[in-house]
Design a protein around this motif. Structure first.
Motif, short mmCIF file in Angstrom:
data_model
loop_
_atom_site.label_atom_id
_atom_site.label_comp_id
_atom_site.label_asym_id
_atom_site.label_seq_id
_atom_site.Cartn_x
_atom_site.Cartn_y
_atom_site.Cartn_z
N GLY A 118 0.82 -1.21 0.00
CA GLY A 118 0.00 0.00 0.00
C GLY A 118 0.85 1.26 0.00
O GLY A 118 0.55 2.23 -0.71
N LEU A 119 1.93 1.24 0.78
CA LEU A 119 2.84 2.39 0.81
C LEU A 119 3.54 2.58 -0.53
O LEU A 119 3.79 3.72 -0.95
N LEU A 120 3.86 1.47 -1.22
CA LEU A 120 4.47 1.58 -2.55
C LEU A 120 3.54 2.29 -3.52
O LEU A 120 3.96 3.12 -4.32
N LEU A 121 2.25 1.96 -3.44
CA LEU A 121 1.26 2.62 -4.31
C LEU A 121 1.15 4.11 -3.97
O LEU A 121 1.00 4.95 -4.86
N LEU A 122 1.22 4.42 -2.69
CA LEU A 122 1.18 5.82 -2.26
C LEU A 122 2.41 6.57 -2.76
O LEU A 122 2.34 7.73 -3.20
N LEU A 123 3.54 5.89 -2.73
CA LEU A 123 4.80 6.47 -3.23
C LEU A 123 4.69 6.73 -4.74
O LEU A 123 5.11 7.77 -5.23
N ALA A 124 4.08 5.78 -5.45
CA ALA A 124 3.89 5.93 -6.90
C ALA A 124 2.96 7.11 -7.19
O ALA A 124 3.19 7.88 -8.12
N GLU A 125 1.92 7.27 -6.37
CA GLU A 125 0.99 8.39 -6.55
C GLU A 125 1.70 9.71 -6.34
O GLU A 125 1.49 10.67 -7.09
N SER A 126 2.57 9.79 -5.34
CA SER A 126 3.28 11.04 -5.06
C SER A 126 4.25 11.38 -6.18
O SER A 126 4.43 12.55 -6.53
N ARG A 127 4.85 10.36 -6.80
CA ARG A 127 5.73 10.59 -7.95
C ARG A 127 4.92 11.12 -9.13
O ARG A 127 5.35 11.99 -9.87
N SER A 128 3.71 10.58 -9.28
CA SER A 128 2.83 11.00 -10.36
C SER A 128 2.48 12.48 -10.22
O SER A 128 2.48 13.24 -11.19
N GLU A 129 2.19 12.90 -8.98
CA GLU A 129 1.87 14.31 -8.73
C GLU A 129 3.06 15.21 -9.03
O GLU A 129 2.92 16.30 -9.54
N GLY A 130 4.26 14.71 -8.70
CA GLY A 130 5.47 15.49 -8.97
C GLY A 130 5.69 15.68 -10.46
O GLY A 130 6.06 16.74 -10.93
N LYS A 131 5.41 14.59 -11.24
CA LYS A 131 5.60 14.67 -12.69
C LYS A 131 4.63 15.65 -13.33
O LYS A 131 4.93 16.26 -14.33
N SER A 132 3.41 15.73 -12.73
CA SER A 132 2.38 16.57 -13.35
C SER A 132 2.79 18.04 -13.39
O SER A 132 2.27 18.83 -14.16
N MET A 133 3.75 18.43 -12.57
CA MET A 133 4.25 19.81 -12.58
C MET A 133 4.95 20.11 -13.89
O MET A 133 5.07 21.25 -14.32
N PHE A 134 5.45 19.03 -14.57
CA PHE A 134 6.20 19.23 -15.80
C PHE A 134 5.42 18.68 -16.99
O PHE A 134 5.99 18.09 -17.90
N ALA A 135 4.11 18.86 -16.96
CA ALA A 135 3.27 18.36 -18.04
C ALA A 135 3.71 18.98 -19.37
O ALA A 135 3.97 20.17 -19.46
N GLY A 136 3.78 18.14 -20.41
CA GLY A 136 4.16 18.63 -21.73
C GLY A 136 5.65 18.51 -22.00
O GLY A 136 6.07 18.63 -23.14
N VAL A 137 6.45 18.26 -20.99
CA VAL A 137 7.88 18.08 -21.19
C VAL A 137 8.15 16.63 -21.56
O VAL A 137 7.73 15.72 -20.83
N PRO A 138 8.82 16.34 -22.67
CA PRO A 138 9.07 14.96 -23.07
C PRO A 138 9.86 14.22 -22.00
O PRO A 138 10.77 14.77 -21.39
N SER A 139 9.52 12.95 -21.77
CA SER A 139 10.24 12.13 -20.79
C SER A 139 10.83 10.91 -21.46
O SER A 139 10.25 10.37 -22.39
#
Length: 261
Positions: A118-139
């Motif tokens: 469950g904590l791993l999924l929460l960690l993945a969610e927090s990474r997702s939120e961090g990435k959303s700050m750079f929406a549109g930037v190629p990864s």
């Protein structure tokens, strides 16, 4: 009609589900941290007697559990330093697994691992939120760690259900095991993941309320604390499954691969 109702449920609860999932997920840490406060002397004496580590180290252990768990819960609920909070709670799980000899109890070990999922999924969610700050930037494959966290989280979550299987010969137990195992496999491989996870949430919620009704047992009886611990651990796994429902299975799943076919 059932599928339509499921789709409507997801649409209505989309913005609330992650918040409910996080609250459920941290519930066992919140309860355990509060218990450390109210049972300070009992917990300290138990650790001191079990490990012969002395008064100071036993006190430090209880304090670390209290501050680590309550502090981690506050950070997660306030959405501040979530990744650090998750790592701290991972450390608490590992520490308690050794300190309370959970390592040698397969049932409780599997439940602790499910909690880690469950904590791993929460960690993945927090990474997702961090990435959303750079929406549109190629990864360039930056999401891979997140995808594998989601895979690991899903696989670890199903360990909780393996502890609920009953190897009896009666029809109800056999049916429950067959249905439960099928749903577990669907979540693990990421096929029809959201529907399977939501079904498991309902099933686990019913089992939790029926079997872990600690409020029906007087507080002075040892069974009260045992059922209470079990209830909140199960609630945390429900939170992990709700995160799966809210976020989906991630890139390493059959649901995602189907989109490429």
């Amino acid at each position: 009609m059932g599928f339509l109702g499921y789709a409507v449920f997801l649409r209505i609860t989309k913005q609330y589900l992650p918040h409910l999932a996080r609250l459920c997920l941290i519930s066992t840490f919140l309860e355990d941290g509060i218990r450390m406060w109210f049972q300070w002397h009992e917990q300290r004496d138990y650790i001191e007697a079990t490990w012969s580590c002395g008064y100071f180290l036993a006190t430090a252990f209880v304090l670390m559990n209290l501050v680590g768990q309550l502090g981690g819960c506050v950070l997660i609920l306030s959405r501040n330093f979530v990744q650090y909070a998750c790592f701290g709670l991972f450390a608490i799980i590992a520490l308690q697994t050794v300190a309370y000899s959970i390592l040698w109890d397969l049932k409780f070990l599997m439940r602790n691992l499910a909690l880690g999922g469950g904590l791993l999924l929460l960690l993945a969610e927090s990474r997702s939120e961090g990435k959303s700050m750079f929406a549109g930037v190629p990864s360039m494959g930056e999401s891979s760690p997140k995808q594998y966290m989601q895979l690991g989280g899903r696989v670890l979550l199903v360990l909780m259900f393996m502890t609920l299987l009953h190897f009896d010969s009666n029809f109800f137990s056999i049916l429950q095991n067959m249905v439960g195992t099928a749903l577990i496999i669907l979540v693990a491989i990421g096929f029809k993941t959201k529907l399977a996870a939501l079904t498991l949430v309902v099933w686990l919620l019913a089992i939790n309320i029926y079997f872990n009704a600690f409020w029906t047992v007087p507080a002075y009886k040892p069974m009260h604390d045992f059922l209470k611990y079990d209830f909140f651990q199960t609630t945390s796994v429900i939170g992990g499954l709700l995160l799966v429902v809210a976020l989906g299975p991630g890139g390493v799943s059959m649901d995602e691969k189907k989109k490429e076919w």
